[in-house]
Every structure is written in structure tokens, then in C-alpha cells.
Design a protein around this motif. Structure first.
Motif, PDB file in Angstrom:
ATOM      1  N   ALA A  12       8.937  -1.762 107.106  1.00  0.00           N
ATOM      2  CA  ALA A  12       7.793  -2.466 106.536  1.00  0.00           C
ATOM      3  C   ALA A  12       6.883  -1.470 105.825  1.00  0.00           C
ATOM      4  CB  ALA A  12       7.016  -3.175 107.639  1.00  0.00           C
ATOM      5  N   ASN A  13       6.259  -1.909 104.757  1.00  0.00           N
ATOM      6  CA  ASN A  13       5.297  -1.104 104.013  1.00  0.00           C
ATOM      7  C   ASN A  13       3.942  -1.773 104.116  1.00  0.00           C
ATOM      8  OD1 ASN A  13       7.103   0.836 102.790  1.00  0.00           O
ATOM      9  ND2 ASN A  13       7.942  -0.914 101.701  1.00  0.00           N
ATOM     10  N   LEU A  14       2.960  -1.019 104.512  1.00  0.00           N
ATOM     11  CA  LEU A  14       1.596  -1.533 104.596  1.00  0.00           C
ATOM     12  C   LEU A  14       0.762  -0.955 103.466  1.00  0.00           C
ATOM     13  CD1 LEU A  14       1.076  -1.104 108.427  1.00  0.00           C
ATOM     14  CD2 LEU A  14       1.427  -3.252 107.203  1.00  0.00           C
ATOM     15  N   PHE A  15      -0.215  -1.721 103.039  1.00  0.00           N
ATOM     16  CA  PHE A  15      -1.125  -1.297 102.000  1.00  0.00           C
ATOM     17  C   PHE A  15      -2.552  -1.481 102.502  1.00  0.00           C
ATOM     18  CE2 PHE A  15       2.867  -2.511 100.092  1.00  0.00           C
ATOM     19  CZ  PHE A  15       3.158  -1.384  99.338  1.00  0.00           C
ATOM     20  N   ILE A  16      -3.518  -0.988 101.766  1.00  0.00           N
ATOM     21  CA  ILE A  16      -4.912  -0.961 102.213  1.00  0.00           C
ATOM     22  C   ILE A  16      -5.724  -2.057 101.528  1.00  0.00           C
ATOM     23  CG2 ILE A  16      -7.017   0.449 102.246  1.00  0.00           C
ATOM     24  CD1 ILE A  16      -5.050   2.899 102.220  1.00  0.00           C
ATOM     25  N   GLY A  17      -6.579  -2.716 102.305  1.00  0.00           N
ATOM     26  CA  GLY A  17      -7.555  -3.670 101.790  1.00  0.00           C
ATOM     27  C   GLY A  17      -8.942  -3.207 102.194  1.00  0.00           C
ATOM     28  N   LEU A  18      -9.777  -2.859 101.225  1.00  0.00           N
ATOM     29  CA  LEU A  18     -11.130  -2.364 101.495  1.00  0.00           C
ATOM     30  C   LEU A  18     -12.125  -3.513 101.353  1.00  0.00           C
ATOM     31  CD1 LEU A  18     -10.890   0.932  99.419  1.00  0.00           C
ATOM     32  CD2 LEU A  18     -10.644   0.676 101.900  1.00  0.00           C
ATOM     33  N   ILE A  19     -12.754  -3.887 102.447  1.00  0.00           N
ATOM     34  CA  ILE A  19     -13.688  -5.013 102.456  1.00  0.00           C
ATOM     35  C   ILE A  19     -15.111  -4.503 102.274  1.00  0.00           C
ATOM     36  CG2 ILE A  19     -14.599  -6.941 103.815  1.00  0.00           C
ATOM     37  CD1 ILE A  19     -11.883  -7.001 105.265  1.00  0.00           C
ATOM     38  N   GLY A  71       8.089  10.035  98.632  1.00  0.00           N
ATOM     39  CA  GLY A  71       8.921  10.119  99.825  1.00  0.00           C
ATOM     40  C   GLY A  71       8.801   8.926 100.744  1.00  0.00           C
ATOM     41  N   SER A  72       8.066   7.902 100.330  1.00  0.00           N
ATOM     42  CA  SER A  72       7.872   6.717 101.155  1.00  0.00           C
ATOM     43  C   SER A  72       7.411   5.585 100.255  1.00  0.00           C
ATOM     44  CB  SER A  72       6.811   7.005 102.215  1.00  0.00           C
ATOM     45  OG  SER A  72       6.498   5.837 102.924  1.00  0.00           O
ATOM     46  N   ASP A  73       7.663   4.383 100.654  1.00  0.00           N
ATOM     47  CA  ASP A  73       7.232   3.248  99.835  1.00  0.00           C
ATOM     48  C   ASP A  73       5.737   2.982  99.964  1.00  0.00           C
ATOM     49  OD1 ASP A  73       9.749   2.774  98.782  1.00  0.00           O
ATOM     50  OD2 ASP A  73      10.318   1.547 100.481  1.00  0.00           O
ATOM     51  N   GLY A  74       5.200   3.171 101.105  1.00  0.00           N
ATOM     52  CA  GLY A  74       3.790   2.907 101.364  1.00  0.00           C
ATOM     53  C   GLY A  74       3.470   3.451 102.743  1.00  0.00           C
ATOM     54  N   ILE A  75       2.535   2.857 103.416  1.00  0.00           N
ATOM     55  CA  ILE A  75       2.203   3.254 104.773  1.00  0.00           C
ATOM     56  C   ILE A  75       3.259   2.635 105.690  1.00  0.00           C
ATOM     57  CG2 ILE A  75       0.488   3.018 106.605  1.00  0.00           C
ATOM     58  CD1 ILE A  75      -1.648   2.991 104.388  1.00  0.00           C
ATOM     59  N   THR A  76       3.958   3.480 106.446  1.00  0.00           N
ATOM     60  CA  THR A  76       5.035   3.002 107.313  1.00  0.00           C
ATOM     61  C   THR A  76       4.811   3.444 108.760  1.00  0.00           C
ATOM     62  OG1 THR A  76       6.453   4.957 107.110  1.00  0.00           O
ATOM     63  CG2 THR A  76       6.671   3.267 105.385  1.00  0.00           C
ATOM     64  N   SER A  77       5.639   2.926 109.635  1.00  0.00           N
ATOM     65  CA  SER A  77       5.528   3.266 111.057  1.00  0.00           C
ATOM     66  C   SER A  77       6.053   4.662 111.377  1.00  0.00           C
ATOM     67  CB  SER A  77       6.287   2.233 111.895  1.00  0.00           C
ATOM     68  OG  SER A  77       7.665   2.273 111.593  1.00  0.00           O
ATOM     69  N   SER A  78       6.571   5.356 110.392  1.00  0.00           N
ATOM     70  CA  SER A  78       7.124   6.690 110.628  1.00  0.00           C
ATOM     71  C   SER A  78       6.062   7.772 110.809  1.00  0.00           C
ATOM     72  CB  SER A  78       8.034   7.088 109.465  1.00  0.00           C
ATOM     73  OG  SER A  78       9.096   6.174 109.351  1.00  0.00           O
ATOM     74  N   GLY A 112      18.743 -10.464 102.961  1.00  0.00           N
ATOM     75  CA  GLY A 112      17.649  -9.505 102.928  1.00  0.00           C
ATOM     76  C   GLY A 112      16.713  -9.719 104.096  1.00  0.00           C
ATOM     77  N   CYS A 113      16.085  -8.662 104.527  1.00  0.00           N
ATOM     78  CA  CYS A 113      15.109  -8.781 105.603  1.00  0.00           C
ATOM     79  C   CYS A 113      14.210  -7.559 105.609  1.00  0.00           C
ATOM     80  CB  CYS A 113      15.789  -8.944 106.954  1.00  0.00           C
ATOM     81  SG  CYS A 113      16.707  -7.514 107.510  1.00  0.00           S
ATOM     82  N   ILE A 114      13.169  -7.618 106.403  1.00  0.00           N
ATOM     83  CA  ILE A 114      12.254  -6.502 106.572  1.00  0.00           C
ATOM     84  C   ILE A 114      11.758  -6.518 108.015  1.00  0.00           C
ATOM     85  CG2 ILE A 114      10.157  -7.737 105.881  1.00  0.00           C
ATOM     86  CD1 ILE A 114       9.444  -5.109 104.327  1.00  0.00           C
ATOM     87  N   ASN A 115      11.457  -5.364 108.553  1.00  0.00           N
ATOM     88  CA  ASN A 115      10.920  -5.272 109.910  1.00  0.00           C
ATOM     89  C   ASN A 115       9.416  -5.496 109.845  1.00  0.00           C
ATOM     90  OD1 ASN A 115      13.464  -4.526 110.815  1.00  0.00           O
ATOM     91  ND2 ASN A 115      13.026  -2.359 110.686  1.00  0.00           N
ATOM     92  N   PRO A 116       8.896  -6.613 110.335  1.00  0.00           N
ATOM     93  CA  PRO A 116       7.451  -6.861 110.235  1.00  0.00           C
ATOM     94  C   PRO A 116       6.630  -6.003 111.193  1.00  0.00           C
ATOM     95  CG  PRO A 116       8.511  -8.612 111.471  1.00  0.00           C
ATOM     96  CD  PRO A 116       9.610  -7.702 110.993  1.00  0.00           C
TER      97      PRO A 116
END
Length: 140
Positions: A12-19, A71-78, A112-116
């Protein structure tokens, strides 16, 4: 003959939301990537996230930052991450990202699938991600 295989789904790739941040406050961000579970002591690399190089989108009071990292798609659990917002002197620590490890079963066709992502830590507070949202929301 049918051949079936089991392979892990994509991370999974996470992205940032600034409120509640202004455009001026959020025009440049620094994201530091750390070796996971080392208490932010082992820095791996640092990225400049900016409107010039990334996809920043305003939706009402939130600025969504869709930017891929080398080296990564976005913010990951790695890894664990530290987000610095220089114009406000704010620092946010993102850690303990957990995802449901699923598998892609394929026989005659590929699925296709992704790890949520199910949870993550934000400044030491565990955030449950029951809706499998791919945005980490950070409030000013």
C-alpha cells in the motif's frame, strides 16, 4: 491444464493530507525516511516535497500531497517517516504502519490487489484506518 499461483499483493502507498494549512505554509515539505522500528535514529534518506516537483491538490480545507519517492511509490509500511513543515516549524512522526497482507490468486487470469493499511502511528498515537484510506491526515 490449469496453473495457479499465489503471489503477494502490492504494498500500500500512503500520501499526506494537510488540514488547515495555507498554500504558503505547505509549498515545501521535508520528508525523512527512517529504518523501521529504530526509534527514528537511523535515517535512510530525505526528500523535498514541493509544488514544483509534486502534485499538490487543494480540496476545501485540505491540501493533498501526491508525490512519489525515489526507490518507493509513496509512504509504505517498510519505513518510519518524519514530516517537517519548515514554515510552521511543525514536525510529525509517522510510524508503525501496518497493512493486511493479502495474496493475489491467479489461475487463467490475473487478479489485481493491494495490501490495505489498517493502522499507523502519528506522533505516538495509534490511528486505526478502518476505511483503508490511503491518506494520512495531519491537522495544523
Amino acid at each position: 491444464m490449469l496453473i495457479s499461483c499465489v503471489s503477494p499483493c502490492s504494498r500500500a502507498n500512503l500520501f499526506i493530507g494537510l488540514i488547515s494549512f495555507t498554500d504558503a505554509e505547505s509549498d515545501s515539505l521535508i520528508l525523512r525516511r527512517f529504518i523501521k522500528a529504530k526509534d527514528f535514529t537511523e535515517l535512510k534518506d530525505t526528500f523535498l516535497l514541493s509544488r514544483a516537483t509534486g502534485n499538490f491538490q487543494r480540496q476545501h480545507d485540505t491540501i493533498l500531497v501526491f508525490q512519489f519517492l525515489e526507490g518507493s511509490d509513496g509512504i509504505t509500511s517498510s519505513y518510519d517517516y518524519e514530516l517537517l513543515i519548515p514554515k510552521t516549524n511543525a514536525v510529525f512522526k509517522i510510524s508503525d504502519i501496518s497493512e493486511d497482507i493479502m495474496y493475489n490468486h491467479s489461475g487463467t487470469r490475473k487478479l489485481g490487489c493491494i495490501n490495505p493499511v489498517t493502522s499507523y502511528g502519528l506522533n505516538g498515537q495509534l490511528i486505526s484506518n478502518d476505511n483503508y484510506n490511503e491518506i494520512i491526515y495531519i491537522k495544523k
